[in-house]
Write an enzyme that holds these catalytic residues in place. Sequence first.
Site, mmCIF file in Angstrom:
data_model
loop_
_atom_site.group_PDB
_atom_site.id
_atom_site.type_symbol
_atom_site.label_atom_id
_atom_site.label_comp_id
_atom_site.label_asym_id
_atom_site.label_seq_id
_atom_site.Cartn_x
_atom_site.Cartn_y
_atom_site.Cartn_z
ATOM 1 N N ASP A 1 0.869 -1.191 0.000
ATOM 2 C CA ASP A 1 0.000 0.000 0.000
ATOM 3 C C ASP A 1 0.901 1.235 0.000
ATOM 4 O O ASP A 1 1.919 1.267 0.706
ATOM 5 C CB ASP A 1 -0.866 -0.027 1.273
ATOM 6 C CG ASP A 1 -2.058 0.924 1.206
ATOM 7 O OD1 ASP A 1 -3.191 0.449 1.383
ATOM 8 O OD2 ASP A 1 -1.856 2.143 1.007
ATOM 9 N N ASN A 2 0.513 2.258 -0.758
ATOM 10 C CA ASN A 2 1.352 3.471 -0.773
ATOM 11 C C ASN A 2 0.962 4.463 0.316
ATOM 12 O O ASN A 2 1.579 5.525 0.444
ATOM 13 C CB ASN A 2 1.340 4.151 -2.160
ATOM 14 C CG ASN A 2 -0.025 4.718 -2.527
ATOM 15 O OD1 ASN A 2 -0.955 4.690 -1.725
ATOM 16 N ND2 ASN A 2 -0.138 5.229 -3.742
ATOM 17 N N ASN B 1 -7.860 4.893 -6.726
ATOM 18 C CA ASN B 1 -8.636 6.044 -6.241
ATOM 19 C C ASN B 1 -10.112 5.770 -6.541
ATOM 20 O O ASN B 1 -10.431 5.148 -7.547
ATOM 21 C CB ASN B 1 -8.179 7.330 -6.928
ATOM 22 C CG ASN B 1 -6.777 7.730 -6.503
ATOM 23 O OD1 ASN B 1 -5.845 7.703 -7.296
ATOM 24 N ND2 ASN B 1 -6.621 8.068 -5.239
ATOM 25 N N TYR C 1 -14.344 7.827 -12.878
ATOM 26 C CA TYR C 1 -14.016 6.707 -11.971
ATOM 27 C C TYR C 1 -14.560 5.389 -12.531
ATOM 28 O O TYR C 1 -13.832 4.404 -12.664
ATOM 29 C CB TYR C 1 -14.594 7.010 -10.579
ATOM 30 C CG TYR C 1 -14.607 5.818 -9.666
ATOM 31 C CD1 TYR C 1 -13.427 5.199 -9.281
ATOM 32 C CD2 TYR C 1 -15.815 5.304 -9.185
ATOM 33 C CE1 TYR C 1 -13.442 4.101 -8.442
ATOM 34 C CE2 TYR C 1 -15.834 4.215 -8.347
ATOM 35 C CZ TYR C 1 -14.651 3.604 -7.978
ATOM 36 O OH TYR C 1 -14.674 2.514 -7.155
ATOM 37 N N ARG D 1 -26.719 16.793 -6.428
ATOM 38 C CA ARG D 1 -25.281 16.719 -6.722
ATOM 39 C C ARG D 1 -25.155 16.184 -8.149
ATOM 40 O O ARG D 1 -25.878 15.240 -8.507
ATOM 41 C CB ARG D 1 -24.637 15.747 -5.727
ATOM 42 C CG ARG D 1 -23.152 15.656 -5.773
ATOM 43 C CD ARG D 1 -22.605 14.827 -4.613
ATOM 44 N NE ARG D 1 -22.914 13.398 -4.735
ATOM 45 C CZ ARG D 1 -22.461 12.470 -3.895
ATOM 46 N NH1 ARG D 1 -21.718 12.819 -2.857
ATOM 47 N NH2 ARG D 1 -22.775 11.207 -4.062
HETATM 48 N N1 UFG Z 1 -25.582 12.226 -0.229
HETATM 49 C C1 UFG Z 1 -26.179 13.318 0.368
HETATM 50 N N2 UFG Z 1 -25.394 14.099 1.162
HETATM 51 C C2 UFG Z 1 -24.079 13.850 1.384
HETATM 52 C C3 UFG Z 1 -23.488 12.729 0.779
HETATM 53 C C4 UFG Z 1 -24.272 11.934 -0.031
HETATM 54 O O1 UFG Z 1 -27.365 13.576 0.181
HETATM 55 O O2 UFG Z 1 -23.430 14.641 2.113
HETATM 56 C C5 UFG Z 1 -26.404 11.342 -1.071
HETATM 57 C C6 UFG Z 1 -25.898 11.273 -2.498
HETATM 58 O O3 UFG Z 1 -26.449 12.300 -3.270
HETATM 59 C C7 UFG Z 1 -26.367 9.878 -2.890
HETATM 60 C C8 UFG Z 1 -26.338 9.075 -1.587
HETATM 61 O O4 UFG Z 1 -26.333 10.055 -0.551
HETATM 62 O O5 UFG Z 1 -27.681 9.936 -3.349
HETATM 63 C C9 UFG Z 1 -25.117 8.208 -1.445
HETATM 64 O O6 UFG Z 1 -23.965 8.994 -1.709
HETATM 65 P P1 UFG Z 1 -22.476 8.484 -1.438
HETATM 66 O O7 UFG Z 1 -21.568 9.614 -1.805
HETATM 67 O O8 UFG Z 1 -22.366 7.935 -0.059
HETATM 68 O O9 UFG Z 1 -22.315 7.262 -2.438
HETATM 69 P P2 UFG Z 1 -22.547 7.199 -4.035
HETATM 70 O O10 UFG Z 1 -23.818 6.442 -4.243
HETATM 71 O O11 UFG Z 1 -22.444 8.511 -4.669
HETATM 72 O O12 UFG Z 1 -21.263 6.407 -4.487
HETATM 73 C C10 UFG Z 1 -21.066 5.057 -4.173
HETATM 74 C C11 UFG Z 1 -19.592 4.783 -3.953
HETATM 75 C C12 UFG Z 1 -18.816 5.027 -5.223
HETATM 76 C C13 UFG Z 1 -19.414 4.251 -6.344
HETATM 77 C C14 UFG Z 1 -20.865 4.553 -6.475
HETATM 78 C C15 UFG Z 1 -21.502 3.684 -7.503
HETATM 79 O O13 UFG Z 1 -19.118 5.592 -2.917
HETATM 80 O O14 UFG Z 1 -17.476 4.649 -5.043
HETATM 81 O O15 UFG Z 1 -21.550 4.306 -5.250
HETATM 82 O O16 UFG Z 1 -22.482 4.378 -8.143
HETATM 83 F F1 UFG Z 1 -18.806 4.543 -7.501
#
Ligand code: UFG
Length: 330
Positions: free
Chosen positions: A31-32, A77, A142, A283
């Site tokens: 791991d880095n 990442n 990603y 978002r």
């Molecule tokens: N959300 C909020 N507020 C926040 C953070 C997230 O409302 O502060 C919402 C987002 O809009 C989303 C949900 O909560 O609807 C989940 O968000 P996350 O950021 O926790 O996770 P994601 O679904 O965006 O992403 C996850 C993984 C990624 C992966 C992705 C696959 O973290 O690595 O699912 O679609 F790529």
Amino acid sequence: MKILVLGGAGYIGSHTVYRLIEEGNEVVIFDNLETGHIEAVHPQAVFYKGDLRNRAEIDSVLDKETDIDAVIHFAANSLVGESMVKPLKYYDNNLCGTKVLLESLVAHGVDKVVFSSTAATYGEPQHTPILETDPSNPTNCYGETKKAMERMFYWTNVAHGLRFVSLRYFNACGAHISGSIGEAHNPETHLIPIILQAAQGVRDHISVFGTDYPTPDGTCIRDYIHVTDLAQAHILAVKHLMNGGESDIFNLGNGVGFSVKEVIETAREVTGKEIKVVYEDRRAGDPAVLIASSDKAKEKLGWKPEFDSLPTIIETAWRWHSTHPHGYSE
Ligand code: UFG
């Protein structure tokens, strides 16, 4: 088994290392420490600090650790938002790193790899739940790099006989049952850690991104899967390859979706804390609903998620966050 875990100091990597060691396996970690934490490294694992893009560094580990049965590759990442503003960072680390890794593995005769892929390889889903055979049209960089990694493994298998299992995770969450390791990103962008930080006063509130999605309560629906269940799937995938199984791709999720509002409400019940909510605009790039079909992993790998209720997932995450309010820095 003796397993080389790349990225074994990261969130899902460290939980997989714990599970491997709990089941009596020998573990070597590479791991880095760019996003991983030395504190998350299991004390019984052998640790090498190194970067996959440096051929000499990964070669020297494989020269020394001659009897590796299989590799589990988490070293990448993984932030969707960051990948949109720094795409070349993702191509460099995720793709160049994997290319160097594959060259080194082929040269050393290591021919079994299990690696992290993502629901983000699908892009906007065509239907729910998502099947492995559904179209793969990533809508972010990603997901694009993870899809390209899958293809790199595919062609390396064709040419060199290196078999692989690609695991497409949905929303990884929760923490080790002991509360000793857990989720710690900097900056944190994931929903459950942010909600729990709001519960403990580390941040003022949780911002809900969008309330006008075509879902029953207007907020996004996701499939939350416990990190220890993900860890178990990696071990089952290694066993599948050790038993001569073919290269394959599997979704990993619970098959049940929860809205952002439901997750916040469950966190209030589990923690007994006030959690202040601020409603904001959507978002960019968030699909309304992402739910996995994991029937294939259940049938072919014998995978059975144990921590599959949302309150249990949040309880384990709370055990970690309430004792480590600033992650591993305390
Ligand atoms: N959300 C909020 N507020 C926040 C953070 C997230 O409302 O502060 C919402 C987002 O809009 C989303 C949900 O909560 O609807 C989940 O968000 P996350 O950021 O926790 O996770 P994601 O679904 O965006 O992403 C996850 C993984 C990624 C992966 C992705 C696959 O973290 O690595 O699912 O679609 F790529």
